[in-house]
Write a protein that holds these residues in place. Structure first.
Motif, PDB file in Angstrom:
ATOM      1  N   GLY A 112      -3.916  13.180   1.337  1.00 21.64           N
ATOM      2  CA  GLY A 112      -4.242  14.224   2.299  1.00 21.64           C
ATOM      3  C   GLY A 112      -3.010  14.642   3.079  1.00 21.64           C
ATOM      4  O   GLY A 112      -2.160  13.807   3.410  1.00 21.64           O
ATOM      5  N   ILE A 113      -2.888  15.926   3.347  1.00 27.31           N
ATOM      6  CA  ILE A 113      -1.813  16.446   4.197  1.00 27.31           C
ATOM      7  C   ILE A 113      -2.461  16.875   5.509  1.00 27.31           C
ATOM      8  O   ILE A 113      -3.227  17.843   5.528  1.00 27.31           O
ATOM      9  CB  ILE A 113      -1.079  17.635   3.540  1.00 27.31           C
ATOM     10  CG1 ILE A 113      -0.668  17.292   2.106  1.00 27.31           C
ATOM     11  CG2 ILE A 113       0.127  18.030   4.378  1.00 27.31           C
ATOM     12  CD1 ILE A 113       0.264  16.103   1.983  1.00 27.31           C
ATOM     13  N   LEU A 114      -2.174  16.166   6.567  1.00 29.04           N
ATOM     14  CA  LEU A 114      -2.885  16.341   7.828  1.00 29.04           C
ATOM     15  C   LEU A 114      -2.012  17.018   8.884  1.00 29.04           C
ATOM     16  O   LEU A 114      -0.788  16.859   8.897  1.00 29.04           O
ATOM     17  CB  LEU A 114      -3.346  14.978   8.365  1.00 29.04           C
ATOM     18  CG  LEU A 114      -4.096  14.059   7.390  1.00 29.04           C
ATOM     19  CD1 LEU A 114      -4.469  12.765   8.098  1.00 29.04           C
ATOM     20  CD2 LEU A 114      -5.345  14.748   6.850  1.00 29.04           C
ATOM     21  N   ARG A 115      -2.685  17.746   9.775  1.00 30.41           N
ATOM     22  CA  ARG A 115      -2.019  18.347  10.933  1.00 30.41           C
ATOM     23  C   ARG A 115      -2.436  17.633  12.217  1.00 30.41           C
ATOM     24  O   ARG A 115      -2.239  18.149  13.300  1.00 30.41           O
ATOM     25  CB  ARG A 115      -2.367  19.834  11.046  1.00 30.41           C
ATOM     26  CG  ARG A 115      -1.906  20.672   9.864  1.00 30.41           C
ATOM     27  CD  ARG A 115      -2.200  22.159  10.054  1.00 30.41           C
ATOM     28  NE  ARG A 115      -1.436  22.726  11.144  1.00 30.41           N
ATOM     29  CZ  ARG A 115      -1.936  23.068  12.320  1.00 30.41           C
ATOM     30  NH1 ARG A 115      -3.232  22.880  12.576  1.00 30.41           N
ATOM     31  NH2 ARG A 115      -1.180  23.588  13.248  1.00 30.41           N
TER      32      ARG A 115
ATOM     33  N   LYS B  62      -5.823   5.623 -19.326  1.00 28.74           N
ATOM     34  CA  LYS B  62      -6.944   6.336 -18.724  1.00 28.74           C
ATOM     35  C   LYS B  62      -6.733   6.497 -17.228  1.00 28.74           C
ATOM     36  O   LYS B  62      -6.993   7.557 -16.652  1.00 28.74           O
ATOM     37  CB  LYS B  62      -8.248   5.586 -18.987  1.00 28.74           C
ATOM     38  CG  LYS B  62      -9.480   6.303 -18.461  1.00 28.74           C
ATOM     39  CD  LYS B  62     -10.759   5.559 -18.820  1.00 28.74           C
ATOM     40  CE  LYS B  62     -11.991   6.296 -18.270  1.00 28.74           C
ATOM     41  NZ  LYS B  62     -13.231   5.577 -18.601  1.00 28.74           N
ATOM     42  N   GLY B  63      -6.232   5.425 -16.577  1.00 34.38           N
ATOM     43  CA  GLY B  63      -5.966   5.498 -15.144  1.00 34.38           C
ATOM     44  C   GLY B  63      -4.895   6.522 -14.824  1.00 34.38           C
ATOM     45  O   GLY B  63      -4.988   7.265 -13.861  1.00 34.38           O
ATOM     46  N   GLN B  64      -3.852   6.576 -15.702  1.00 34.65           N
ATOM     47  CA  GLN B  64      -2.771   7.523 -15.467  1.00 34.65           C
ATOM     48  C   GLN B  64      -3.212   8.955 -15.721  1.00 34.65           C
ATOM     49  O   GLN B  64      -2.626   9.889 -15.197  1.00 34.65           O
ATOM     50  CB  GLN B  64      -1.591   7.158 -16.359  1.00 34.65           C
ATOM     51  CG  GLN B  64      -0.915   5.865 -15.947  1.00 34.65           C
ATOM     52  CD  GLN B  64       0.139   5.419 -16.933  1.00 34.65           C
ATOM     53  OE1 GLN B  64       0.319   6.039 -17.984  1.00 34.65           O
ATOM     54  NE2 GLN B  64       0.825   4.346 -16.613  1.00 34.65           N
ATOM     55  N   ARG B  65      -4.235   9.146 -16.573  1.00 34.52           N
ATOM     56  CA  ARG B  65      -4.730  10.495 -16.843  1.00 34.52           C
ATOM     57  C   ARG B  65      -5.693  10.989 -15.777  1.00 34.52           C
ATOM     58  O   ARG B  65      -5.986  12.175 -15.716  1.00 34.52           O
ATOM     59  CB  ARG B  65      -5.425  10.533 -18.216  1.00 34.52           C
ATOM     60  CG  ARG B  65      -4.489  10.432 -19.404  1.00 34.52           C
ATOM     61  CD  ARG B  65      -5.205  10.854 -20.680  1.00 34.52           C
ATOM     62  NE  ARG B  65      -6.382  10.047 -20.933  1.00 34.52           N
ATOM     63  CZ  ARG B  65      -6.389   8.955 -21.680  1.00 34.52           C
ATOM     64  NH1 ARG B  65      -5.282   8.520 -22.228  1.00 34.52           N
ATOM     65  NH2 ARG B  65      -7.513   8.286 -21.884  1.00 34.52           N
ATOM     66  N   ARG B  66      -6.217  10.064 -14.972  1.00 34.07           N
ATOM     67  CA  ARG B  66      -7.197  10.468 -13.965  1.00 34.07           C
ATOM     68  C   ARG B  66      -6.564  11.476 -13.004  1.00 34.07           C
ATOM     69  O   ARG B  66      -5.474  11.273 -12.492  1.00 34.07           O
ATOM     70  CB  ARG B  66      -7.691   9.240 -13.181  1.00 34.07           C
ATOM     71  CG  ARG B  66      -8.786   9.574 -12.180  1.00 34.07           C
ATOM     72  CD  ARG B  66      -9.270   8.307 -11.493  1.00 34.07           C
ATOM     73  NE  ARG B  66      -8.230   7.679 -10.729  1.00 34.07           N
ATOM     74  CZ  ARG B  66      -7.886   8.041  -9.487  1.00 34.07           C
ATOM     75  NH1 ARG B  66      -8.501   9.060  -8.903  1.00 34.07           N
ATOM     76  NH2 ARG B  66      -6.936   7.417  -8.846  1.00 34.07           N
ATOM     77  N   VAL B  67      -7.255  12.554 -12.804  1.00 32.67           N
ATOM     78  CA  VAL B  67      -6.747  13.598 -11.916  1.00 32.67           C
ATOM     79  C   VAL B  67      -6.864  13.144 -10.468  1.00 32.67           C
ATOM     80  O   VAL B  67      -7.925  12.692 -10.018  1.00 32.67           O
ATOM     81  CB  VAL B  67      -7.527  14.914 -12.125  1.00 32.67           C
ATOM     82  CG1 VAL B  67      -7.042  15.978 -11.155  1.00 32.67           C
ATOM     83  CG2 VAL B  67      -7.384  15.387 -13.563  1.00 32.67           C
ATOM     84  N   LEU B  68      -5.763  13.239  -9.726  1.00 33.63           N
ATOM     85  CA  LEU B  68      -5.762  12.898  -8.316  1.00 33.63           C
ATOM     86  C   LEU B  68      -6.091  14.143  -7.494  1.00 33.63           C
ATOM     87  O   LEU B  68      -5.696  15.253  -7.849  1.00 33.63           O
ATOM     88  CB  LEU B  68      -4.399  12.351  -7.892  1.00 33.63           C
ATOM     89  CG  LEU B  68      -3.968  11.021  -8.521  1.00 33.63           C
ATOM     90  CD1 LEU B  68      -2.564  10.664  -8.085  1.00 33.63           C
ATOM     91  CD2 LEU B  68      -4.932   9.911  -8.155  1.00 33.63           C
ATOM     92  N   THR B  69      -6.798  13.947  -6.400  1.00 29.26           N
ATOM     93  CA  THR B  69      -7.149  15.055  -5.518  1.00 29.26           C
ATOM     94  C   THR B  69      -6.282  15.030  -4.271  1.00 29.26           C
ATOM     95  O   THR B  69      -6.208  14.015  -3.579  1.00 29.26           O
ATOM     96  CB  THR B  69      -8.633  14.989  -5.108  1.00 29.26           C
ATOM     97  OG1 THR B  69      -9.448  15.079  -6.275  1.00 29.26           O
ATOM     98  CG2 THR B  69      -8.991  16.131  -4.168  1.00 29.26           C
ATOM     99  N   LEU B  70      -5.624  16.147  -4.018  1.00 27.28           N
ATOM    100  CA  LEU B  70      -4.800  16.305  -2.823  1.00 27.28           C
ATOM    101  C   LEU B  70      -5.501  17.298  -1.903  1.00 27.28           C
ATOM    102  O   LEU B  70      -5.773  18.429  -2.307  1.00 27.28           O
ATOM    103  CB  LEU B  70      -3.403  16.794  -3.192  1.00 27.28           C
ATOM    104  CG  LEU B  70      -2.389  16.921  -2.047  1.00 27.28           C
ATOM    105  CD1 LEU B  70      -0.967  16.709  -2.568  1.00 27.28           C
ATOM    106  CD2 LEU B  70      -2.475  18.282  -1.355  1.00 27.28           C
ATOM    107  N   ALA B  71      -5.807  16.884  -0.691  1.00 28.63           N
ATOM    108  CA  ALA B  71      -6.488  17.753   0.271  1.00 28.63           C
ATOM    109  C   ALA B  71      -5.500  18.243   1.323  1.00 28.63           C
ATOM    110  O   ALA B  71      -4.659  17.477   1.804  1.00 28.63           O
ATOM    111  CB  ALA B  71      -7.636  17.003   0.944  1.00 28.63           C
ATOM    112  N   ALA B  72      -5.599  19.516   1.651  1.00 36.56           N
ATOM    113  CA  ALA B  72      -4.740  20.098   2.683  1.00 36.56           C
ATOM    114  C   ALA B  72      -5.449  21.301   3.271  1.00 36.56           C
ATOM    115  O   ALA B  72      -6.414  21.817   2.694  1.00 36.56           O
ATOM    116  CB  ALA B  72      -3.386  20.510   2.106  1.00 36.56           C
TER     117      ALA B  72
END
Length: 288
Positions: A142-145, A88-98
């Motif tokens: 997160g991908i930060l500038r 279940k943990g591996q199926r959890r969708v991760l959120t990537l912010a950019a």
């Protein structure tokens, strides 16, 4: 109620009864035979009943057989519960912010292949604006500038943006004929979120300021204006490579560049493993 021994001791005992061999049990548990014998001795002392018949060191008593079966059943239930929770943990969708421009033009076109390369974990992209409240946004990576980093998060440097002049191809061709100095009669759109980049580039080009500078609230809006032929922008051609390949933007002076922002990845180590993030970043930003 008597004190329940440690799970390790019970698992050791169950392995010895099931295999009928201390060495085999030790190999299965990745411990030494001495450690197995010690666990058996402690368990028997705690139980205050013999676990193996006299004269037959590893022949379990009826009590020991019943206990081993109960422990084995319990361990199977624990393993099943853990595997289910792990899946279940591996199926959890991760959120990537950019930032919106990086999300649309660089990350999303490469996301499917990057997910596969990183092990198949699903990623959701959240396109944020530089002016958004990143500190309260919900994301795992997160991908930060900028230099901000959430407390307790890990970070990895991705690379430095290289900036150049970009315009619609017909406008870019006209600028090639006049040379960089022709920009002094041009309109340049400057995003409020990318302050100082125009100044850096004209310094690198050794020219004066453009004839007209028009502000835009966000870089992707400035890029849209440039594609519509309303003026030029200073931006990272690598990030906008898809628009250049499509013939919607061109770099009239690709050899004249200025240093832009440093892109940094930050991630919550409690929600995504470092090894996964490393694989994802390598696949996602290959060639950046």
């Amino acid at each position: 109620m008597s004190h329940i021994p440690s799970l390790r001791a019970l698992a050791t005992f169950e392995a010895v009864v099931r295999t009928g061999n201390i060495v085999a049990a030790a190999d299965e548990l990745c411990v030494t035979p001495g450690a197995v014998s010690k666990q058996l001795g402690q368990l028997q002392d705690a139980l205050d009943e013999p676990l193996f018949e006299k004269g037959h060191r590893l022949r379990p008593t009826a009590l020991a057989m019943a206990l081993a079966q109960a422990v084995g059943s319990g361990l199977q239930t624990i393993r099943g519960g853990w595997e289910a929770a792990s899946r279940k943990g591996q199926r959890r969708v991760l959120t990537l912010a950019a930032n919106a421009t990086l999300s649309v033009h660089w990350i999303m076109p490469r996301l499917v292949d990057a997910e596969v390369a990183a092990g198949g974990r699903a990623i959701r992209v959240s396109a944020l604006h530089t002016t958004d409240d990143w500190q309260h946004a919900q994301f795992d990576i997160g991908i930060l500038r900028n230099a901000w980093k959430p407390e307790g998060w890990e970070h990895r440097e991705i690379g430095v943006e290289r900036l150049t002049l970009l315009a619609r191809p017909d406008r870019a061709e006209a600028l090639r004929r006049t040379g960089p100095a022709g920009l002094e009669a041009e309109t340049v759109f400057v995003a409020d979120t990318r302050g100082g980049e125009l100044e850096s580039w004209i310094e690198a080009a050794g020219i004066g300021r453009p004839g007209a500078i028009r502000p835009a609230p966000h870089f992707y809006i400035a890029a849209q204006a440039a594609m519509a032929g309303q003026g030029c922008i200073i931006g990272p051609p690598l990030v906008l490579a898809d628009l250049i390949e499509q013939g919607r933007l061109a770099a009239p002076f690709a050899d004249i560049t200025a240093k832009g922002a440093t892109l940094t990845a930050v991630f919550n180590p409690d929600r995504c493993k470092a090894a996964f993030v490393e694989k994802l970043l390598r696949a996602l930003f290959r060639g950046f």
